[in-house]
Scaffold this motif. Structure first.
Motif, short mmCIF file in Angstrom:
data_model
loop_
_atom_site.label_atom_id
_atom_site.label_comp_id
_atom_site.label_asym_id
_atom_site.label_seq_id
_atom_site.Cartn_x
_atom_site.Cartn_y
_atom_site.Cartn_z
N GLU A 130 9.10 51.37 20.49
CA GLU A 130 10.45 50.87 20.78
C GLU A 130 10.42 49.71 21.78
OE1 GLU A 130 9.19 53.83 21.50
OE2 GLU A 130 9.78 54.52 23.51
N LEU A 131 9.25 49.50 22.43
CA LEU A 131 9.16 48.40 23.41
C LEU A 131 8.57 47.12 22.81
CD1 LEU A 131 8.06 50.29 26.67
CD2 LEU A 131 10.36 49.61 25.95
N GLU A 132 8.37 47.12 21.50
CA GLU A 132 7.87 45.93 20.80
C GLU A 132 8.83 44.77 21.10
OE1 GLU A 132 5.24 46.29 17.89
OE2 GLU A 132 5.06 44.25 18.72
N GLY A 133 8.30 43.69 21.65
CA GLY A 133 9.12 42.50 21.93
C GLY A 133 10.17 42.69 23.01
N VAL A 134 9.99 43.70 23.86
CA VAL A 134 11.00 43.99 24.89
C VAL A 134 11.16 42.78 25.84
CG1 VAL A 134 9.37 45.04 26.52
CG2 VAL A 134 11.75 45.77 26.53
N ALA A 135 12.41 42.57 26.29
CA ALA A 135 12.67 41.44 27.19
C ALA A 135 11.99 41.67 28.53
CB ALA A 135 14.18 41.28 27.40
N LEU A 136 11.66 40.57 29.20
CA LEU A 136 10.93 40.67 30.47
C LEU A 136 11.66 41.48 31.53
CD1 LEU A 136 9.39 37.11 30.92
CD2 LEU A 136 8.16 39.29 31.06
N ASN A 137 12.99 41.37 31.52
CA ASN A 137 13.73 42.04 32.60
C ASN A 137 14.40 43.35 32.14
OD1 ASN A 137 15.62 40.99 30.96
ND2 ASN A 137 16.70 39.79 32.53
N ALA A 138 14.02 43.84 30.96
CA ALA A 138 14.64 45.09 30.46
C ALA A 138 13.97 46.30 31.09
CB ALA A 138 14.54 45.14 28.94
N GLU A 139 14.74 47.35 31.36
CA GLU A 139 14.21 48.63 31.87
C GLU A 139 13.23 49.20 30.84
OE1 GLU A 139 14.43 50.95 34.29
OE2 GLU A 139 15.57 49.64 35.64
N LEU A 140 12.01 49.56 31.30
CA LEU A 140 11.03 50.10 30.35
C LEU A 140 11.18 51.61 30.19
CD1 LEU A 140 7.89 48.10 31.48
CD2 LEU A 140 9.32 47.68 29.47
N GLY A 141 11.73 52.27 31.19
CA GLY A 141 11.93 53.72 31.10
C GLY A 141 10.63 54.51 31.08
N LEU A 142 9.64 54.08 31.86
CA LEU A 142 8.36 54.81 31.90
C LEU A 142 8.51 56.09 32.74
CD1 LEU A 142 5.83 51.88 32.49
CD2 LEU A 142 6.71 52.78 30.33
N ASP A 143 7.95 57.20 32.25
CA ASP A 143 7.98 58.42 33.06
C ASP A 143 6.72 58.49 33.92
OD1 ASP A 143 5.91 59.33 31.46
OD2 ASP A 143 7.17 60.64 30.26
N SER A 144 6.56 59.59 34.68
CA SER A 144 5.47 59.62 35.65
C SER A 144 4.09 59.63 34.97
CB SER A 144 5.62 60.82 36.57
OG SER A 144 5.47 62.01 35.82
#
Ligand SMILES: Cc1ncc(COP(=O)(O)O)c(C=O)c1O
Lengths: 468, 78
Positions: free
Chosen positions: B22-36
């Motif tokens: 879902e992070l393919e081509g994600v914008a530079l300033n978009a929240e990635l939502g990574l967990d621990s």
């Protein structure tokens, strides 16, 4: 089921109709709303509350996702026994007379003294190990511990202390390498922690000075040979699981085991076979191929039949020994436990449950492989042996095992999630995605298999629908 | 290694290692939502690929691609 105080909820599960939250007793309401109060070790516990069991079916409830006023109930086939411990599921009625007699008569005593109940259990375990390894029962010594972790600790301590000379304060082995496996799990204590290779478990726990722990790929011949060649003359202890469990239910070939045994012997290294997850699970006493002889074996989980923690360390007394005073603990198979465990082990033998669980495992694996063919974007692989079945998830769900597990509960099957091996430090070709694990009770009726498989089909359809 | 190369390498990590399609081509300033667990892997990745002490990474700034790349770049050049 009829006489249960939860009959209303069992009925709701059968008819798949929600029930009103307001009608439930206050403790259940509290559990549903804010949990049972135990600390959350998981970074998110599930919404499910487990109420009671009849046979293999368990009544599970959760707050409805559609309305705060409603609760959904599910009749769930328990294919886990709680991290693989309840090896007989709820089939424990046969123990009730013995338990009630033992409660009144079993001596409450430590292991400085002797007990006939313990004698029987020790004899039984030595004979089972002798049979499996095709050695004499008298080659083996046994000590009991409580948790699996404790058994691993004692096994490791024994392997490190055997060549230690107390008089001169020196170690005569001159060896400083411990060989373990990528993705293995051996327990939660500082000693067992040395044997793990995941940052999320090891970060912040100090490494033991003076030893280097190195990791091989479980079941891979080339990795096995490379490690023994690279660390020749330095390997003190090798520890491997009967089947790699948390790493994703990965079985090893007979050839791998036989080379491992030979290499360890040539190296004079102590070979520890950790069968805490696999013991009494795979249609035999151990998952290790029959006739292979490790120096030390750990058992746990199933040994306490899900009723109490009981584990054991069994070692070849020609190779290993324990110095006086070492390994003493409060609990070393109390007569009460010994009576119950012995009777439960007899129950497995008398009812030939090992043959039963092989049939169940074969049927589950064969039929789930068909489900994999139908849903190749969800299931990557189905594997395992008898009462230890792994369903590896495909890329899209590679890190979403908990979501799939939750949907399976709603569909009527309880499975658990194995971490697999997703670590960046592992080469891509060795990586294993999160893998659902089923450890169904040995005495499960084969009629349950279609229901379990159907639940997997239903969940795959639902997931596919959600992605369409 | 320039900023673009670092960015590409982190993008590859997100898709290939963390399998976050879902992070393919994600914008530079978009929240990635990574967990621990994701950030633990990210730290291992940074350590192994950029020979960078992962304790130097500020946890709050592992939220967007821009912040991650920025932190790596700062330490790699320094
Ligand atoms: C192979 C293996 N060894 C050791 C352990 C530790 O057992 P316990 O959790 O009872 O301490 C486990 C538990 O999952 C295990 O699977």
């Amino acid at each position: 089921m009829i006489s249960s105080k939860y009959s209303m909820l069992w009925d709701a599960a059968a008819s798949k109709s929600p029930i009103s939250y307001g009608e439930l007793d206050v403790n259940l309401q509290e559990c549903l709303t804010s949990g049972d109060g135990l600390f959350d070790h998981y970074g998110g516990r599930t919404p499910f509350v487990f109420l009671e069991t009849t046979g293999i079916e368990t009544l599970v409830v959760e707050k409805s996702e559609h309305s705060d006023e409603c609760v959904d109930a599910y009749n769930v086939i328990n294919c886990t026994g709680g991290y693989g411990a309840g090896v007989l599921g709820g089939n424990l009625n046969f123990l009730s007379e013995r338990v009630s007699a033992a409660l009144n008569t079993a001596p409450v005593m430590n292991d400085e003294h002797h007990s006939i109940d313990r004698l029987s259990l020790v004899k039984k375990i030595k004979s089972l190990i002798g049979e499996h390894t095709q050695t004499s029962a008298s080659d083996w010594d046994v000590s009991f511990t409580s948790t699996g972790t404790e058994a691993v600790e004692l096994a490791m301590q024994m392997s490190l202390m055997t060549d230690y000379q107390l008089g001169t304060d020196t170690d005569t082995s001159g060896k400083d390498v411990i060989l373990a496996c990528h993705g293995a799990w051996h327990g939660w204590a500082t000693g067992a922690n040395q044997l793990l290779d995941r940052k999320q478990f090891t970060g912040g726990i100090p490494r033991v000075a003076g030893y280097e722990v190195v990791f091989m790929h479980y079941g891979e011949l080339s990795s096995l040979r490379d490690m023994f060649a690279q660390y020749k003359g330095r390997i003190r202890t090798v520890i491997v699981e009967g089947i790699l469990g948390d790493g994703g239910v990965i079985d090893a070939s007979e050839q791998w085991w036989s080379e491992l045994e030979q290499l360890a012997r040539d190296e004079s290294a102590v070979l520890i076979d950790d069968e805490i997850l696999t013991g009494f699970r795979t249609g035999a006493t151990l998952a290790l191929p029959q006739g292979r002889i490790p120096d030390c074996i750990t058992l746990g989980k199933a040994l306490g039949f899900g009723l109490f923690p009981l584990s054991a360390v069994i070692w070849n007394n020609k190779k290993l020994n324990l110095r006086a005073g070492v390994g003493v603990r409060t609990f070393n198979a109390r007569p009460f436990q010994a009576q119950i465990v012995e009777q439960a082990l007899d129950f497995i033998a008398t009812n030939d449950l090992n043959s039963n669980i092989k049939l169940i495992g074969d049927a589950l694996i064969e039929q789930l492989k068909e489900v994999q063919k139908q849903f190749p974007t969800i299931i990557r692989d189905v594997r395992g042996r008898a009462g230890l079945v792994g369903i590896e998830l495909e890329r899209k769900y590679a890190r979403k095992g908990r979501l799939v597990r939750d949907e399976l509960i709603r569909a009527g099957v309880l499975s658990e999630v194995e971490s697999g091996m997703m670590m960046t430090s592992i080469p891509k070709e060795y990586r294993i995605h999160e893998t659902l694990r089923m450890t169904p009770p040995l005495g499960m009726d084969i009629q349950m298999v279609p229901r379990i498989v159907q639940a997997y089909v239903d969940v795959c359809k639902k997931l596919e629908g959600a992605n369409a | 290694m320039n900023l673009e190369q670092i960015e590409q390498s982190v993008r590859n990590f997100l898709i290939e290692d963390l399998m976050k399609d879902e992070l393919e081509g994600v914008a530079l300033n978009a929240e990635l939502g990574l967990d621990s667990l994701d950030t633990t892997e990210l730290r291992v990745f940074v350590e192994e690929n950029f020979s960078l002490d992962p304790s130097k990474l500020i946890a709050e700034k592992l939220d967007t691609l821009e912040h991650i790349v920025g932190q790596i770049a700062e330490h790699v050049k320094g």
